[in-house]
Every structure is written in structure tokens, then in C-alpha cells.
Design a protein around this motif. Structure first.
Motif, mmCIF file in Angstrom:
data_model
loop_
_atom_site.group_PDB
_atom_site.id
_atom_site.type_symbol
_atom_site.label_atom_id
_atom_site.label_comp_id
_atom_site.label_asym_id
_atom_site.label_seq_id
_atom_site.Cartn_x
_atom_site.Cartn_y
_atom_site.Cartn_z
ATOM 1 N N LYS A 92 -30.101 -20.328 15.199
ATOM 2 C CA LYS A 92 -29.412 -19.041 15.005
ATOM 3 C C LYS A 92 -28.037 -19.312 15.433
ATOM 4 C CE LYS A 92 -30.040 -14.382 16.266
ATOM 5 N NZ LYS A 92 -30.586 -13.397 17.345
ATOM 6 N N LYS A 93 -27.823 -20.269 16.291
ATOM 7 C CA LYS A 93 -26.466 -20.384 16.769
ATOM 8 C C LYS A 93 -25.380 -21.059 15.542
ATOM 9 C CE LYS A 93 -25.737 -21.601 21.670
ATOM 10 N NZ LYS A 93 -25.846 -22.724 22.640
ATOM 11 N N TRP A 94 -26.485 -21.932 14.873
ATOM 12 C CA TRP A 94 -25.710 -22.699 13.692
ATOM 13 C C TRP A 94 -25.556 -21.840 12.655
ATOM 14 C CZ3 TRP A 94 -29.493 -27.290 14.683
ATOM 15 C CH2 TRP A 94 -29.166 -27.999 15.753
ATOM 16 N N THR A 95 -26.349 -20.810 12.385
ATOM 17 C CA THR A 95 -26.538 -20.080 10.938
ATOM 18 C C THR A 95 -26.016 -18.586 10.998
ATOM 19 O OG1 THR A 95 -28.890 -19.907 11.333
ATOM 20 C CG2 THR A 95 -28.387 -21.707 10.017
ATOM 21 N N ALA A 96 -26.098 -18.192 12.231
ATOM 22 C CA ALA A 96 -26.021 -16.519 12.284
ATOM 23 C C ALA A 96 -24.622 -16.184 11.470
ATOM 24 C CB ALA A 96 -25.616 -16.163 13.892
ATOM 25 N N GLY A 97 -24.986 -15.057 10.878
ATOM 26 C CA GLY A 97 -23.709 -14.403 10.092
ATOM 27 C C GLY A 97 -23.376 -15.108 8.831
ATOM 28 N N VAL A 98 -23.782 -16.446 8.489
ATOM 29 C CA VAL A 98 -23.406 -17.312 7.442
ATOM 30 C C VAL A 98 -23.791 -16.710 6.080
ATOM 31 C CG1 VAL A 98 -23.296 -19.445 6.521
ATOM 32 C CG2 VAL A 98 -23.118 -19.311 8.812
ATOM 33 N N LYS A 99 -22.959 -16.553 5.278
ATOM 34 C CA LYS A 99 -23.233 -16.085 4.053
ATOM 35 C C LYS A 99 -24.202 -16.808 3.062
ATOM 36 C CE LYS A 99 -21.064 -14.084 0.125
ATOM 37 N NZ LYS A 99 -20.723 -14.859 -0.968
ATOM 38 N N HIS A 100 -25.159 -16.444 2.811
ATOM 39 C CA HIS A 100 -26.152 -17.405 2.035
ATOM 40 C C HIS A 100 -25.824 -17.597 0.701
ATOM 41 C CE1 HIS A 100 -29.833 -17.287 4.755
ATOM 42 N NE2 HIS A 100 -28.923 -16.641 5.438
ATOM 43 N N VAL A 101 -26.485 -18.856 0.239
ATOM 44 C CA VAL A 101 -26.031 -19.282 -1.253
ATOM 45 C C VAL A 101 -27.266 -19.575 -1.786
ATOM 46 C CG1 VAL A 101 -23.779 -20.601 -0.519
ATOM 47 C CG2 VAL A 101 -25.944 -21.640 -0.376
ATOM 48 N N HIS A 102 -27.268 -19.754 -3.151
ATOM 49 C CA HIS A 102 -28.707 -19.864 -4.029
ATOM 50 C C HIS A 102 -28.739 -21.027 -4.555
ATOM 51 C CE1 HIS A 102 -28.838 -15.596 -2.759
ATOM 52 N NE2 HIS A 102 -27.693 -15.262 -3.382
ATOM 53 N N GLY A 103 -29.306 -21.872 -3.716
ATOM 54 C CA GLY A 103 -29.496 -23.085 -4.086
ATOM 55 C C GLY A 103 -28.458 -24.266 -4.680
ATOM 56 N N ASP A 104 -27.234 -23.935 -4.048
ATOM 57 C CA ASP A 104 -26.090 -24.684 -4.187
ATOM 58 C C ASP A 104 -26.438 -26.148 -3.635
ATOM 59 O OD1 ASP A 104 -25.077 -22.298 -4.765
ATOM 60 O OD2 ASP A 104 -23.247 -22.624 -3.678
ATOM 61 N N SER A 105 -25.657 -27.205 -4.361
ATOM 62 C CA SER A 105 -26.354 -28.640 -3.648
ATOM 63 C C SER A 105 -25.214 -29.000 -2.431
ATOM 64 C CB SER A 105 -25.880 -29.669 -4.853
ATOM 65 O OG SER A 105 -24.444 -29.803 -5.147
ATOM 66 N N ILE A 106 -25.723 -29.868 -1.621
ATOM 67 C CA ILE A 106 -24.973 -30.442 -0.521
ATOM 68 C C ILE A 106 -25.296 -31.566 -0.407
ATOM 69 C CG2 ILE A 106 -26.337 -29.473 1.503
ATOM 70 C CD1 ILE A 106 -22.752 -29.560 1.855
ATOM 71 N N HIS A 107 -24.416 -32.707 -0.492
ATOM 72 C CA HIS A 107 -24.652 -34.094 -0.432
ATOM 73 C C HIS A 107 -24.122 -34.804 0.752
ATOM 74 C CE1 HIS A 107 -24.070 -38.435 -2.782
ATOM 75 N NE2 HIS A 107 -25.089 -38.363 -1.875
ATOM 76 N N MET A 108 -25.207 -35.191 1.521
ATOM 77 C CA MET A 108 -24.987 -35.678 2.834
ATOM 78 C C MET A 108 -25.344 -37.181 2.826
ATOM 79 S SD MET A 108 -25.939 -33.178 5.588
ATOM 80 C CE MET A 108 -24.847 -34.203 6.676
ATOM 81 N N THR A 109 -24.414 -38.111 3.315
ATOM 82 C CA THR A 109 -24.754 -39.753 3.385
ATOM 83 C C THR A 109 -24.903 -39.853 4.869
ATOM 84 O OG1 THR A 109 -22.181 -39.890 3.042
ATOM 85 C CG2 THR A 109 -23.850 -40.313 1.097
ATOM 86 N N TYR A 110 -25.803 -40.890 5.093
ATOM 87 C CA TYR A 110 -25.958 -41.504 6.379
ATOM 88 C C TYR A 110 -26.662 -42.903 6.348
ATOM 89 C CZ TYR A 110 -30.984 -41.048 5.407
ATOM 90 O OH TYR A 110 -32.136 -41.312 4.750
ATOM 91 N N VAL A 111 -26.172 -43.509 7.775
ATOM 92 C CA VAL A 111 -26.863 -44.869 7.940
ATOM 93 C C VAL A 111 -28.136 -44.593 8.253
ATOM 94 C CG1 VAL A 111 -26.431 -47.031 9.060
ATOM 95 C CG2 VAL A 111 -24.491 -45.738 8.196
ATOM 96 N N ALA A 112 -29.186 -45.196 8.187
ATOM 97 C CA ALA A 112 -30.671 -45.089 8.471
ATOM 98 C C ALA A 112 -30.799 -45.623 9.737
ATOM 99 C CB ALA A 112 -31.409 -45.743 7.487
#
Ligand code: PBE
Length: 270
Positions: free
Chosen positions: A155-175
Motif C-alpha cells: 500500500k505504501k508503494w502504490t497508494a493513490g497511484v493512477k492505474h494504467v491498463h497493461g502498459d509495458s515496463i521493461h526491467m533489467t537485472y543481474v541474476a
């Protein structure tokens, strides 16, 4: 055997991980700074999986072993380990983990940027996810389960955030285990506000390049100021630092606590 000198017991070898890791570069500096090269101490390159397997075997047989160690990581939860003191501070002081995005993400995907900016948790919380994954759970399932167990955090991270509808988000990381945990958890939080996360594992150098060239949107893997420092300095003008997502990480050399006479990197010379 506590009476025999350590060097010959471990073949003057520090058991390391993958070559690209910041802790490997830090350990090469340690070998230089502490004059360990004179005794032919060497750093063995392997992988986190091979290192933790060797560590587990040594502990089972109560043998001496020196590894590149860091927290948060389940190795410190599963085994009784201690960091060797680093009086020269070659590994630096405490590390924090930062979230880094591409330039323009805030403008293009403001909701994602807000969630990524708010994403912050503790070493204990990250360890809970790592233990689930180490126990054999799929990372995505572990992240979903953890968020279910920590609704206030979500809730802390998402409260009040405007929702989107399936927009992409590309995250990269080291495993690395820690980065698998943070990436999957923040990805599931992004899913809750309507994003479709696409996660891609890669090596450290391409990871930073992917953000700097806007091929990817964001990553949660920057151990600063030291461990990922080289890349941060290389790319700092081409990326956006959203700040700390975890405070109080640490890297260094680690040994099992039954190695009672070895407490400092200086003791490797004994
Ligand atoms: N690590 C885990 C990484 C960062 C996260 C300590 C193995 C390293 O670059 O050394």
C-alpha cells in the motif's frame, strides 16, 4: 584445524563468484592493499551457486574456507558466518542499494516512476523473499506471496497511484539472489497498478548500458557507493538515480564462525 596456519589449509585461495561482480574487483584490491599477493593468495572465479555449494561442503566437514560474502543474502541466514574485519576499509563502509531508471521515465510512465521511487524495504524483508526462492519457489510466486503477507508495504508503494491498463515496463537485472528478490517484488507491485512487467537478466555491464541507452526502463541493482561504483561513475550522466531502496548492505570476506582465530583480513597472513 585451528593450530595450523590458514593459508595452506585453503591453498591460499579465496572462493569468489562471477568475474563481473563488484565484490570481485573489491577483493582484488584487498589482495593488493593487504599484501596478500606476496603469499600467493588468489581469488578463484566461479559463480554464486558454486561458491555457496563449496561453502556448504566445507561447513559440513568443519573445514576452513574463505569466501566473498555479502548481506543481504541467505548464506548468512543458513550458515553461521562472520565478516572479516577490514581495517583498511578497502571494501568501503556500509553499502546501500539504489533504484536507477532511464532518463525520461518519469515523464513517459509517471505511475511506474512513482512506484519505483517509493520502493524501499529492509534487509530482513529482502531475506524473506530470498529464502523462499532458495527453498525452490519460483521468484514470481515468492514475490506475490511476500506481498500478500505484507499488504501495508504494498500500500505504501502504490497508494493513490493512477492505474494504467497493461502498459509495458521493461526491467533489467543481474541474476543475483538479492536482485532477483527486489526486481520480482517491485515488478509485482507495478503489476498491481496495471503494468505488464517484462524482466530480463543480464551481466552487470550490459545492465547499466541498457538503462543508459533507454533500451530498458529501470533496475533495482545498484550497490553504492562501492560495489557497483565503477559503473555508476561511467554512466551517471545518462541515468536517473531514484535513491536508496535498501539501506545497510555489506560486502567483504566471510568465514564460518568456527574459524575462531581468523577475525580480520590481516589474519590471512598468519
Ligand atoms: N553482489 C550482490 C553484487 C551486488 C549484489 C554483492 C554479489 C556485486 O556486484 O558484487
Amino acid at each position: 584445524d585451528d593450530k595450523k596456519p590458514l593459508g595452506p589449509q585453503v591453498n591460499y585461495t579465496i572462493t569468489g563468484i562471477d568475474a563481473g561482480a563488484g565484490i570481485m574487483a573489491g577483493t582484488q584490491r584487498v589482495i593488493k592493499d593487504y599484501g596478500l599477493a606476496k603469499d600467493n593468495w588468489q581469488l578463484q572465479t566461479s559463480s554464486t551457486a558454486a561458491m555457496t555449494t563449496q561453502l556448504g561442503k566445507a561447513i559440513k566437514n568443519k573445514q576452513a574456507i574463505v569466501v566473498t560474502g555479502w548481506t543481504p543474502h541467505w548464506m548468512f541466514t543458513k550458515y553461521n558466518l562472520k565478516f572479516l574485519k577490514d581495517p583498511k576499509l578497502t571494501y568501503g563502509k556500509a553499502e546501500n542499494i539504489h533504484t536507477i531508471t532511464r532518463v525520461g521515465l518519469k515523464k513517459d510512465k509517471p505511475s511506474a516512476n512513482t512506484v519505483l521511487d517509493r520502493f524501499y524495504w529492509t534487509p530482513a524483508q529482502m531475506s524473506q523473499v530470498m529464502l523462499k526462492v532458495n527453498g525452490g519457489m519460483e521468484p514470481r510466486k515468492a514475490a506475490q506471496e511476500w506481498l500478500k503477507e505484507h499488504p501495508a508495504q504494498l500500500k505504501k508503494w502504490t497508494a493513490g497511484v493512477k492505474h494504467v491498463h497493461g502498459d509495458s515496463i521493461h526491467m533489467t537485472y543481474v541474476a543475483w539472489d538479492s536482485e532477483i528478490a527486489s526486481t520480482y517484488v517491485v515488478a509485482e507491485a507495478l503489476r498491481k497498478v496495471g503494468y505488464k512487467p517484462n524482466l530480463q537478466a543480464m551481466e552487470m555491464q550490459p545492465l547499466w548500458a541498457s538503462i543508459a541507452t533507454s533500451k530498458a526502463d529501470a533496475m533495482t541493482c545498484a550497490w553504492l557507493p562501492n560495489t557497483s561504483g565503477r559503473y555508476f561513475h561511467m554512466y551517471r550522466s545518462k541515468v536517473v538515480d531514484l535513491g536508496v531502496n535498501l539501506k545497510g548492505a555489506q560486502v567483504g570476506l566471510a568465514v564460518p564462525t568456527y574459524m575462531k582465530n581468523i577475525n580480520s583480513i590481516e589474519d590471512l597472513k598468519k
